[in-house]
Design an enzyme around this catalytic site. Structure first.
Site, PDB file in Angstrom:
ATOM      1  N   GLY A  71     -22.537   4.787  -0.900  1.00  0.00           N
ATOM      2  CA  GLY A  71     -21.600   5.377  -1.860  1.00  0.00           C
ATOM      3  C   GLY A  71     -21.423   4.455  -3.051  1.00  0.00           C
ATOM      4  O   GLY A  71     -22.360   3.775  -3.471  1.00  0.00           O
ATOM      5  N   HIS A  72     -20.198   4.408  -3.561  1.00  0.00           N
ATOM      6  CA  HIS A  72     -19.929   3.625  -4.774  1.00  0.00           C
ATOM      7  C   HIS A  72     -20.305   2.158  -4.607  1.00  0.00           C
ATOM      8  O   HIS A  72     -20.912   1.562  -5.486  1.00  0.00           O
ATOM      9  CB  HIS A  72     -18.442   3.733  -5.144  1.00  0.00           C
ATOM     10  CG  HIS A  72     -18.069   5.100  -5.606  1.00  0.00           C
ATOM     11  ND1 HIS A  72     -17.384   5.996  -4.826  1.00  0.00           N
ATOM     12  CD2 HIS A  72     -18.319   5.728  -6.769  1.00  0.00           C
ATOM     13  CE1 HIS A  72     -17.225   7.121  -5.492  1.00  0.00           C
ATOM     14  NE2 HIS A  72     -17.779   6.988  -6.672  1.00  0.00           N
ATOM     15  N   VAL A  73     -19.928   1.575  -3.476  1.00  0.00           N
ATOM     16  CA  VAL A  73     -20.212   0.154  -3.266  1.00  0.00           C
ATOM     17  C   VAL A  73     -21.648  -0.029  -2.780  1.00  0.00           C
ATOM     18  O   VAL A  73     -22.401  -0.856  -3.303  1.00  0.00           O
ATOM     19  CB  VAL A  73     -19.233  -0.467  -2.242  1.00  0.00           C
ATOM     20  CG1 VAL A  73     -19.559  -1.928  -2.019  1.00  0.00           C
ATOM     21  CG2 VAL A  73     -17.793  -0.303  -2.705  1.00  0.00           C
ATOM     22  N   LYS A 106       0.873  -1.168   0.000  1.00  0.00           N
ATOM     23  CA  LYS A 106       0.000   0.000   0.000  1.00  0.00           C
ATOM     24  C   LYS A 106       0.914   1.223   0.000  1.00  0.00           C
ATOM     25  O   LYS A 106       2.071   1.133   0.412  1.00  0.00           O
ATOM     26  CB  LYS A 106      -0.861  -0.006   1.272  1.00  0.00           C
ATOM     27  CG  LYS A 106      -2.107   0.801   1.178  1.00  0.00           C
ATOM     28  CD  LYS A 106      -3.316  -0.007   0.741  1.00  0.00           C
ATOM     29  CE  LYS A 106      -4.541   0.865   0.643  1.00  0.00           C
ATOM     30  NZ  LYS A 106      -5.736   0.132   0.265  1.00  0.00           N
ATOM     31  N   GLY A 130     -24.250   3.488   4.497  1.00  0.00           N
ATOM     32  CA  GLY A 130     -23.319   4.063   3.514  1.00  0.00           C
ATOM     33  C   GLY A 130     -23.709   3.607   2.121  1.00  0.00           C
ATOM     34  O   GLY A 130     -23.564   2.440   1.771  1.00  0.00           O
TER      35      GLY A 130
HETATM   36  P1  NAD Z   1     -17.711   6.014  -0.866  1.00  0.00           P
HETATM   37  O1  NAD Z   1     -16.893   7.110  -0.299  1.00  0.00           O
HETATM   38  O2  NAD Z   1     -18.139   6.053  -2.289  1.00  0.00           O
HETATM   39  O3  NAD Z   1     -19.048   5.835  -0.002  1.00  0.00           O
HETATM   40  C1  NAD Z   1     -19.080   5.930   1.385  1.00  0.00           C
HETATM   41  C2  NAD Z   1     -20.475   6.444   1.759  1.00  0.00           C
HETATM   42  O4  NAD Z   1     -20.580   6.395   3.171  1.00  0.00           O
HETATM   43  C3  NAD Z   1     -20.736   7.875   1.323  1.00  0.00           C
HETATM   44  O5  NAD Z   1     -21.994   7.969   0.687  1.00  0.00           O
HETATM   45  C4  NAD Z   1     -20.723   8.654   2.648  1.00  0.00           C
HETATM   46  O6  NAD Z   1     -21.573   9.781   2.644  1.00  0.00           O
HETATM   47  C5  NAD Z   1     -21.196   7.600   3.612  1.00  0.00           C
HETATM   48  N1  NAD Z   1     -20.842   7.846   5.005  1.00  0.00           N
HETATM   49  C6  NAD Z   1     -19.723   8.400   5.507  1.00  0.00           C
HETATM   50  N2  NAD Z   1     -19.789   8.460   6.845  1.00  0.00           N
HETATM   51  C7  NAD Z   1     -20.966   7.895   7.196  1.00  0.00           C
HETATM   52  C8  NAD Z   1     -21.620   7.652   8.433  1.00  0.00           C
HETATM   53  N3  NAD Z   1     -21.065   8.012   9.584  1.00  0.00           N
HETATM   54  N4  NAD Z   1     -22.826   7.063   8.414  1.00  0.00           N
HETATM   55  C9  NAD Z   1     -23.416   6.709   7.253  1.00  0.00           C
HETATM   56  N5  NAD Z   1     -22.852   6.918   6.051  1.00  0.00           N
HETATM   57  C10 NAD Z   1     -21.649   7.509   6.018  1.00  0.00           C
HETATM   58  O7  NAD Z   1     -16.898   4.661  -0.554  1.00  0.00           O
HETATM   59  P2  NAD Z   1     -17.047   3.272  -1.288  1.00  0.00           P
HETATM   60  O8  NAD Z   1     -16.076   3.180  -2.404  1.00  0.00           O
HETATM   61  O9  NAD Z   1     -18.488   2.972  -1.522  1.00  0.00           O
HETATM   62  O10 NAD Z   1     -16.502   2.290  -0.132  1.00  0.00           O
HETATM   63  C11 NAD Z   1     -17.292   2.022   1.010  1.00  0.00           C
HETATM   64  C12 NAD Z   1     -16.438   1.270   2.029  1.00  0.00           C
HETATM   65  O11 NAD Z   1     -15.956   0.043   1.450  1.00  0.00           O
HETATM   66  C13 NAD Z   1     -15.184   2.025   2.474  1.00  0.00           C
HETATM   67  O12 NAD Z   1     -14.961   1.728   3.815  1.00  0.00           O
HETATM   68  C14 NAD Z   1     -14.084   1.432   1.615  1.00  0.00           C
HETATM   69  O13 NAD Z   1     -12.824   1.500   2.239  1.00  0.00           O
HETATM   70  C15 NAD Z   1     -14.535  -0.007   1.502  1.00  0.00           C
HETATM   71  N6  NAD Z   1     -14.055  -0.693   0.293  1.00  0.00           N
HETATM   72  C16 NAD Z   1     -14.350  -0.182  -0.938  1.00  0.00           C
HETATM   73  C17 NAD Z   1     -13.892  -0.840  -2.079  1.00  0.00           C
HETATM   74  C18 NAD Z   1     -14.224  -0.314  -3.447  1.00  0.00           C
HETATM   75  O14 NAD Z   1     -14.018  -1.053  -4.444  1.00  0.00           O
HETATM   76  N7  NAD Z   1     -14.718   0.883  -3.587  1.00  0.00           N
HETATM   77  C19 NAD Z   1     -13.144  -2.028  -1.957  1.00  0.00           C
HETATM   78  C20 NAD Z   1     -12.878  -2.542  -0.678  1.00  0.00           C
HETATM   79  C21 NAD Z   1     -13.340  -1.851   0.442  1.00  0.00           C
END
Ligand code: NAD
Length: 368
Positions: A196-198, A94, A194
């Site tokens: 977001g993207h996932v 990382k 949450g």
């Molecule tokens: P993202 O930033 O697109 O989405 C995160 C969402 O969580 C946002 O909509 C944000 O507003 C919300 N959020 C933040 N704080 C919050 C809270 N206190 N309560 C409720 N919602 C809250 O991130 P992502 O890419 O969707 O990833 C989500 C999680 O999965 C992260 O922890 C990331 O590390 C993990 N992850 C993501 C991937 C990936 O491919 N994107 C892979 C492995 C792990």
């Protein structure tokens, strides 16, 4: 001399790298500094027994360099176990760039970082993470081939989040099968924290299957958008953690299973995308086990993203990446069974199986 005035304990505290709390026999730590672009970065290579160390580059406004170092040590170690448990021939690495990605980041800085990655000749391969984007990976690609998550137009695999969501969905189904006797999620009450993207793609899968999905997020606009788009209801209760649901899916932040929340949980299954969901693996893993709440280890079920970028190294084939991601279902079931047979937590079971794979390969490599 310093040893005359400090006790061994105090000396331990000042060991700059090898004495860090998160140092876990990392193979190599690279400090990158470039005055002209303002780049200050650290690359952590935890373990390369299974293959080159692959892991994203995080750009974050760390309070100090110790915090950045600790983060890169912790995150690179996590990547070793994630790739090992997923059966990928990758090690764990990382990188962190110190700075505010919205203010400090420039294409020149990112390209300079790419030159440092290149200087490691493939021992470390980078990807996107918090604070870096597909566009940054495209920039890095201009100076090194040791980068993944490059845009589709430039021959890469693009955004990994939908594949991550598919893996989480598979892990959740496996957990439902183990805990409720059926992988079918139709009618199950699921809280996704949450979106977001996932989280959004996960909601798509779940609502299509007929689950009763509730969503929560700090972003009100997104809540309304996702609710309307997929017919999920917005969580309105006073406390997320005591929600009356079958499955809790943390997809926002880490450490949401902690001393304050763990005794409130009514869900029988925890399965989500967020990294490091247990504030303390040993303590909270054990409490969940005692309460018969089935925890699907995060680093296993959120591995779809790494599977997708790995495919970029071996020749991108999206169907193969999805097939491998689908296999998270089987691996998750195997881990639950192993945990039960050995009377250990599911987190510990996943760690043990991952470590066994590394140890076996190490022995094989030694006899070659
Ligand atoms: P993202 O930033 O697109 O989405 C995160 C969402 O969580 C946002 O909509 C944000 O507003 C919300 N959020 C933040 N704080 C919050 C809270 N206190 N309560 C409720 N919602 C809250 O991130 P992502 O890419 O969707 O990833 C989500 C999680 O999965 C992260 O922890 C990331 O590390 C993990 N992850 C993501 C991937 C990936 O491919 N994107 C892979 C492995 C792990």
């Amino acid at each position: 001399m310093i040893t005359e005035v400090l006790t061994p304990k105090e000396l331990h505290k000042i060991d700059p790298v090898f004495g860090q709390v998160s140092f876990d026999n990392h193979e190599q730590i690279v400090f990158c500094n470039d005055k002209d672009t303002g780049l200050k970065a650290i690359i952590g290579i935890h373990n390369t027994v299974l293959g080159p160390a692959l892991g994203g580059t995080r750009m974050w406004k760390y309070a100090n360099e110790w915090e950045a170092l600790n983060d890169v040590l912790r995150l690179s170690r996590g990547m070793t176990y994630k790739s090992a448990i997923t059966g990928l021939n990758l090690g764990g690495g990382k990188a962190v760039i110190i700075g505010d990605s919205k203010i400090d980041k420039t294409p020149e800085m990112i390209r300079k970082f790419g030159e440092y990655v290149n200087s490691l000749s493939g021992k470390y391969i980078t990807a996107e993470d918090v604070g870096t984007t597909t566009e940054d990976m495209d920039n890095i690609r201009e100076v090194t081939k040791f980068v993944t998550g490059v845009s589709v137009e430039k021959g890469g695999s693009g955004n990994p989040s939908p594949v991550t969501a598919y893996g989480v969905y598979m892990g959740m189904k496996a957990a439902a099968k183990y805990q409720f006797g059926s992988e079918i999620l139709e009618g199950k009450k699921i809280l996704v924290q949450g979106i977001g993207h996932v989280g959004e793609t996960l909601v798509d899968f779940l609502t299509k299957e007929g689950a009763q999905v509730q969503i929560t997020d700090i972003n009100q606009g997104r809540l309304e958008e996702v609710s309307q788009k997929y017919g999920a209801s917005i969580f309105t209760g006073a406390d997320i953690y005591s929600a009356d649901v079958d499955i809790y899916s943390p997809c926002a932040l880490g450490a949401t299973i902690n001393d304050e929340t763990i005794n409130k949980l009514k869900a029988r299954v925890i399965a989500g995308a967020a990294n490091n969901q247990l504030a303390n693996d040993a303590i909270h893993g054990q409490i969940l086990k005692g309460k018969d709440i089935l925890y699907a280890p995060d680093f296993l079920i959120n591995a779809g993203g790494i599977i997708n970028v790995y495919a970029e190294i071996v020749g991108y084939d999206s169907a193969e990446a999805m097939r491998r991601t689908e296999n998270i279902y089987n691996t998750t079931l195997e881990i639950f069974a192993f945990a039960e047979q050995n009377g250990i937590t599911t987190q510990e079971a996943a760690m043990r199986i991952a470590q066994n794979r590394i140890d076996t390969r190490k022995k094989e490599n030694a006899t070659k």
